[in-house]
Design a protein around this motif. Structure first.
Motif, PDB file in Angstrom:
ATOM      1  N   THR A   1     -36.785 -16.509 -18.456  1.00 32.82           N
ATOM      2  CA  THR A   1     -37.137 -15.343 -17.635  1.00 32.82           C
ATOM      3  C   THR A   1     -38.627 -15.293 -17.294  1.00 32.82           C
ATOM      4  OG1 THR A   1     -37.503 -13.748 -19.455  1.00 32.82           O
ATOM      5  CG2 THR A   1     -35.230 -14.021 -18.661  1.00 32.82           C
ATOM      6  N   ARG A   2     -39.277 -16.431 -17.281  1.00 30.08           N
ATOM      7  CA  ARG A   2     -40.681 -16.493 -16.875  1.00 30.08           C
ATOM      8  C   ARG A   2     -40.988 -17.917 -16.424  1.00 30.08           C
ATOM      9  NH1 ARG A   2     -44.185 -18.767 -20.531  1.00 30.08           N
ATOM     10  NH2 ARG A   2     -45.903 -17.507 -19.760  1.00 30.08           N
ATOM     11  N   TRP A   3     -42.125 -18.066 -15.743  1.00 33.54           N
ATOM     12  CA  TRP A   3     -42.575 -19.408 -15.398  1.00 33.54           C
ATOM     13  C   TRP A   3     -43.135 -20.063 -16.653  1.00 33.54           C
ATOM     14  CZ3 TRP A   3     -41.223 -21.738 -11.082  1.00 33.54           C
ATOM     15  CH2 TRP A   3     -40.815 -20.939 -10.008  1.00 33.54           C
ATOM     16  N   GLU A   4     -42.486 -21.151 -17.078  1.00 34.57           N
ATOM     17  CA  GLU A   4     -42.861 -21.859 -18.289  1.00 34.57           C
ATOM     18  C   GLU A   4     -43.489 -23.205 -17.939  1.00 34.57           C
ATOM     19  OE1 GLU A   4     -42.786 -20.656 -21.355  1.00 34.57           O
ATOM     20  OE2 GLU A   4     -40.723 -20.442 -22.094  1.00 34.57           O
ATOM     21  N   SER A   5     -44.254 -23.757 -18.875  1.00 33.18           N
ATOM     22  CA  SER A   5     -44.708 -25.130 -18.742  1.00 33.18           C
ATOM     23  C   SER A   5     -43.528 -26.065 -18.973  1.00 33.18           C
ATOM     24  CB  SER A   5     -45.814 -25.422 -19.752  1.00 33.18           C
ATOM     25  OG  SER A   5     -46.911 -24.564 -19.548  1.00 33.18           O
ATOM     26  N   GLY A   6     -43.639 -27.291 -18.482  1.00 31.45           N
ATOM     27  CA  GLY A   6     -42.563 -28.252 -18.655  1.00 31.45           C
ATOM     28  C   GLY A   6     -43.077 -29.603 -19.094  1.00 31.45           C
ATOM     29  N   ILE A   7     -42.260 -30.294 -19.869  1.00 29.68           N
ATOM     30  CA  ILE A   7     -42.575 -31.655 -20.302  1.00 29.68           C
ATOM     31  C   ILE A   7     -41.367 -32.532 -20.015  1.00 29.68           C
ATOM     32  CG2 ILE A   7     -41.794 -31.234 -22.672  1.00 29.68           C
ATOM     33  CD1 ILE A   7     -44.831 -33.375 -21.822  1.00 29.68           C
ATOM     34  N   GLU A   8     -41.610 -33.735 -19.551  1.00 35.26           N
ATOM     35  CA  GLU A   8     -40.533 -34.677 -19.263  1.00 35.26           C
ATOM     36  C   GLU A   8     -40.689 -35.885 -20.181  1.00 35.26           C
ATOM     37  OE1 GLU A   8     -37.061 -35.682 -17.459  1.00 35.26           O
ATOM     38  OE2 GLU A   8     -38.209 -34.050 -16.549  1.00 35.26           O
ATOM     39  N   VAL A   9     -39.717 -36.058 -21.083  1.00 40.46           N
ATOM     40  CA  VAL A   9     -39.693 -37.228 -21.959  1.00 40.46           C
ATOM     41  C   VAL A   9     -38.812 -38.277 -21.284  1.00 40.46           C
ATOM     42  CG1 VAL A   9     -39.066 -38.104 -24.240  1.00 40.46           C
ATOM     43  CG2 VAL A   9     -39.991 -35.781 -24.003  1.00 40.46           C
ATOM     44  N   PRO A  10     -39.371 -39.416 -20.895  1.00 43.10           N
ATOM     45  CA  PRO A  10     -38.596 -40.397 -20.121  1.00 43.10           C
ATOM     46  C   PRO A  10     -37.277 -40.751 -20.803  1.00 43.10           C
ATOM     47  CG  PRO A  10     -40.904 -41.028 -20.191  1.00 43.10           C
ATOM     48  CD  PRO A  10     -40.761 -39.865 -21.136  1.00 43.10           C
ATOM     49  N   ALA A  11     -36.211 -40.725 -20.021  1.00 42.52           N
ATOM     50  CA  ALA A  11     -34.881 -41.045 -20.519  1.00 42.52           C
ATOM     51  C   ALA A  11     -34.550 -42.500 -20.204  1.00 42.52           C
ATOM     52  CB  ALA A  11     -33.838 -40.119 -19.895  1.00 42.52           C
ATOM     53  N   HIS A  12     -33.800 -43.139 -21.081  1.00 46.91           N
ATOM     54  CA  HIS A  12     -33.456 -44.544 -20.868  1.00 46.91           C
ATOM     55  C   HIS A  12     -32.553 -44.725 -19.645  1.00 46.91           C
ATOM     56  CE1 HIS A  12     -29.846 -43.112 -22.962  1.00 46.91           C
ATOM     57  NE2 HIS A  12     -29.222 -44.156 -22.439  1.00 46.91           N
ATOM     58  N   ASP A  13     -31.850 -43.640 -19.260  1.00 45.39           N
ATOM     59  CA  ASP A  13     -30.946 -43.712 -18.110  1.00 45.39           C
ATOM     60  C   ASP A  13     -31.450 -42.891 -16.929  1.00 45.39           C
ATOM     61  OD1 ASP A  13     -30.616 -41.276 -19.388  1.00 45.39           O
ATOM     62  OD2 ASP A  13     -28.441 -41.213 -19.153  1.00 45.39           O
ATOM     63  N   ALA A  14     -32.772 -42.709 -16.843  1.00 48.25           N
ATOM     64  CA  ALA A  14     -33.349 -41.837 -15.809  1.00 48.25           C
ATOM     65  C   ALA A  14     -33.143 -42.358 -14.398  1.00 48.25           C
ATOM     66  CB  ALA A  14     -34.847 -41.644 -16.070  1.00 48.25           C
ATOM     67  N   ASP A  15     -32.685 -43.577 -14.249  1.00 45.12           N
ATOM     68  CA  ASP A  15     -32.525 -44.167 -12.912  1.00 45.12           C
ATOM     69  C   ASP A  15     -31.609 -43.345 -12.012  1.00 45.12           C
ATOM     70  OD1 ASP A  15     -32.943 -46.650 -11.153  1.00 45.12           O
ATOM     71  OD2 ASP A  15     -30.753 -46.488 -11.210  1.00 45.12           O
ATOM     72  N   PHE A  16     -30.619 -42.668 -12.598  1.00 46.02           N
ATOM     73  CA  PHE A  16     -29.661 -41.960 -11.744  1.00 46.02           C
ATOM     74  C   PHE A  16     -30.266 -40.724 -11.090  1.00 46.02           C
ATOM     75  CE2 PHE A  16     -28.803 -39.623 -15.718  1.00 46.02           C
ATOM     76  CZ  PHE A  16     -28.608 -38.319 -15.280  1.00 46.02           C
ATOM     77  N   TYR A  17     -31.380 -40.196 -11.620  1.00 43.58           N
ATOM     78  CA  TYR A  17     -32.043 -39.077 -10.955  1.00 43.58           C
ATOM     79  C   TYR A  17     -33.457 -39.441 -10.492  1.00 43.58           C
ATOM     80  CZ  TYR A  17     -33.854 -38.156 -15.740  1.00 43.58           C
ATOM     81  OH  TYR A  17     -34.426 -38.260 -16.988  1.00 43.58           O
ATOM     82  N   ALA A  18     -33.753 -40.726 -10.405  1.00 43.76           N
ATOM     83  CA  ALA A  18     -35.063 -41.174  -9.946  1.00 43.76           C
ATOM     84  C   ALA A  18     -35.183 -41.046  -8.431  1.00 43.76           C
ATOM     85  CB  ALA A  18     -35.287 -42.627 -10.363  1.00 43.76           C
ATOM     86  N   LEU A  19     -36.409 -40.872  -7.969  1.00 43.48           N
ATOM     87  CA  LEU A  19     -36.702 -40.860  -6.538  1.00 43.48           C
ATOM     88  C   LEU A  19     -36.730 -42.306  -6.058  1.00 43.48           C
ATOM     89  CD1 LEU A  19     -37.573 -39.416  -3.934  1.00 43.48           C
ATOM     90  CD2 LEU A  19     -39.933 -39.523  -4.768  1.00 43.48           C
ATOM     91  N   LYS A  20     -35.777 -42.670  -5.202  1.00 42.03           N
ATOM     92  CA  LYS A  20     -35.634 -44.054  -4.757  1.00 42.03           C
ATOM     93  C   LYS A  20     -35.773 -44.167  -3.242  1.00 42.03           C
ATOM     94  CE  LYS A  20     -32.238 -45.052  -8.413  1.00 42.03           C
ATOM     95  NZ  LYS A  20     -30.884 -45.597  -8.691  1.00 42.03           N
ATOM     96  N   ASP A  21     -35.865 -45.392  -2.802  1.00 43.08           N
ATOM     97  CA  ASP A  21     -35.935 -45.677  -1.363  1.00 43.08           C
ATOM     98  C   ASP A  21     -34.506 -45.722  -0.808  1.00 43.08           C
ATOM     99  OD1 ASP A  21     -36.659 -46.375   1.186  1.00 43.08           O
ATOM    100  OD2 ASP A  21     -37.152 -48.461   0.698  1.00 43.08           O
ATOM    101  N   VAL A  22     -33.908 -44.554  -0.709  1.00 41.53           N
ATOM    102  CA  VAL A  22     -32.562 -44.396  -0.154  1.00 41.53           C
ATOM    103  C   VAL A  22     -32.615 -43.239   0.841  1.00 41.53           C
ATOM    104  CG1 VAL A  22     -31.446 -45.225  -2.276  1.00 41.53           C
ATOM    105  CG2 VAL A  22     -31.832 -42.762  -1.953  1.00 41.53           C
ATOM    106  N   PRO A  23     -31.611 -43.095   1.713  1.00 39.95           N
ATOM    107  CA  PRO A  23     -31.589 -41.915   2.594  1.00 39.95           C
ATOM    108  C   PRO A  23     -31.560 -40.630   1.763  1.00 39.95           C
ATOM    109  CG  PRO A  23     -30.040 -43.570   3.352  1.00 39.95           C
ATOM    110  CD  PRO A  23     -30.516 -44.033   2.007  1.00 39.95           C
ATOM    111  N   HIS A  24     -32.359 -39.668   2.182  1.00 43.25           N
ATOM    112  CA  HIS A  24     -32.465 -38.426   1.422  1.00 43.25           C
ATOM    113  C   HIS A  24     -31.897 -37.246   2.194  1.00 43.25           C
ATOM    114  CE1 HIS A  24     -34.769 -40.205  -1.789  1.00 43.25           C
ATOM    115  NE2 HIS A  24     -35.582 -40.747  -0.897  1.00 43.25           N
ATOM    116  N   GLY A  25     -31.280 -36.336   1.439  1.00 45.60           N
ATOM    117  CA  GLY A  25     -30.847 -35.078   2.008  1.00 45.60           C
ATOM    118  C   GLY A  25     -31.998 -34.092   2.086  1.00 45.60           C
TER     119      GLY A  25
END
Length: 387
Positions: free
Chosen positions: A122-146
């Motif tokens: 219920t507030r703006w919080e800080s965020g941390i991203e711990v790299p996931a071994h399977d992060a490829d499926f949500y990575a920003l790639k050179d593909v057509p984007h919506g």
């Protein structure tokens, strides 16, 4: 229906652990800035093992602590250096994926100026991203984007103009004739309509699936679920009717009239994480004539008894998808007051045996957190609108 509750829904208010449940190894000094740091900011940092190191400049402070996870339980006490900076490293590796956190400085709550902010708790919080071994499926790639765009739609029931975000798949703007199915995708308690695009990377997940030919292109609509007035212990009193009116009577007609949708029941789905899954179950079961696909992501369970009490379910619902993080399933399950505890995996198996297209997914080594829900959406999306 409104009283149905699971341990995972209780976790809307009692967040799962964010620290990996393993013995802490020696810390490897290969720390790098988190991918969600503000531009040019070196801290917080994450190493290859999943440890997180924080550094904050506060020369006049007497005490600085980092509180990790929804609700702020667990954390890291920082130590002051001669230069006025406070530094500390987590006691062990954190789970892979995204986590909320904030600073407590001399008793006050603050965001870390080193990282971006995300709406949660219920507030703006800080965020941390711990790299996931399977992060490829949500990575920003050179593909057509919506495209993810903000819409403002009239809501006579609340007397306001309400906001939603709409993902349209690659190619939507190029083709002026093709129509698309729609998924209504809900956030969890403490979050808002920005969560699935910001923390969840729903648009990138879909872009990549579509590019790989694994999912049919469809529209995603994300709006505020009107959940954040609910306080811990007050879930049983939550009234779904105001939000159901906004979604079913106001938002869906607006989307169908302003976007090229396939507006019939077989081409409409609803899913949600945590409290959003609770809302999804309540709304879809009361509107079987409007939703053919149902997804509960750490947001409850669907039993044979639920289905038997819902006329038309077996004839009209094409998919009942339930998912959890593996750590969420470690404890006992809860159910309706006065009823025996429910096991969501067993419920899913019994549902499948009864003839319902029931899919149960478990995200490995995650708890009540966004990597569980990113993975769940990645599993759910290819199952939608397969007609």
């Amino acid at each position: 229906m409104k009283r149905v509750l699971t341990t995972a829904l209780a976790a809307v208010f009692l967040a799962g652990p964010v620290m990996a449940q393993t013995a802490a190894p020696a810390v490897t000094e290969d720390f790098k800035p988190s991918s969600v740091n503000q531009p040019g900011q070196a801290y917080p940092q994450v190493n290859s093992q999943g440890y997180v190191r924080f550094r904050v400049t506060a020369p006049d402070a007497q005490a600085v602590k980092v509180s990790l996870g929804l609700g702020g339980r667990g954390g890291t006490t920082l130590t002051k250096g001669a230069d006025g900076t406070w530094t500390g490293t987590t006691e062990g590796p954190m789970d892979e994926g995204f986590h909320y956190y904030h600073l407590t400085v001399d008793g006050g709550t603050f965001n870390d100026p080193g990282t971006l902010n995300f709406y949660g708790s219920t507030r703006w919080e800080s965020g941390i991203e711990v790299p996931a071994h399977d992060a490829d499926f949500y990575a920003l790639k050179d593909v057509p984007h919506g495209n993810v765009q903000q819409i403002l739609f009239p809501s006579p029931s609340t007397g306001t103009q309400r906001r939603a975000f709409v993902y349209t798949p690659p190619g939507y703007d190029a083709s002026k004739a093709e129509r698309y199915p729609v998924l209504y995708l809900q956030h969890g308690w403490g979050e808002d309509e920005t969560a699935w695009a910001n923390q969840g990377h729903a648009n990138l997940i879909m872009d990549n699936l579509i590019a790989e030919g694994k999912a049919r292109p469809f529209i995603i609509v994300m709006t505020y679920g009107m959940t954040n007035e609910v306080k811990p212990g007050g879930l049983f009193s939550f009234d779904i009717k105001p939000f159901q009116t906004v979604l079913v009577n106001e938002l869906i007609p607006y989307v169908d009239s302003h976007f090229r949708t396939l507006s019939d029941q077989p081409h409409r789905a609803m899913a949600g994480l945590s409290m959003g899954g609770f809302e999804t179950k309540l709304i879809t079961f009361a509107n079987i004539d409007k939703f053919a696909y149902i997804g509960l992501l750490s947001g409850g369970t669907i039993s044979v008894d639920d289905v038997n009490k819902t006329p038309g379910f077996k004839d009209k619902v094409k998919l009942a998808f339930v998912s959890f993080g593996s750590r969420e399933l470690d404890g006992p399950r809860m159910g309706p007051p006065g009823a025996p505890p429910q096991d969501p995996r067993k419920n899913a198996e019994e549902l499948k045996a009864s003839g319902v297209n029931s899919v149960f997914y478990v995200s490995p080594n995650t708890a009540h957190e966004f990597l569980s829900w990113r993975r769940s959406l990645h599993e759910l999306a290819p199952l939608l609108f397969r007609d």
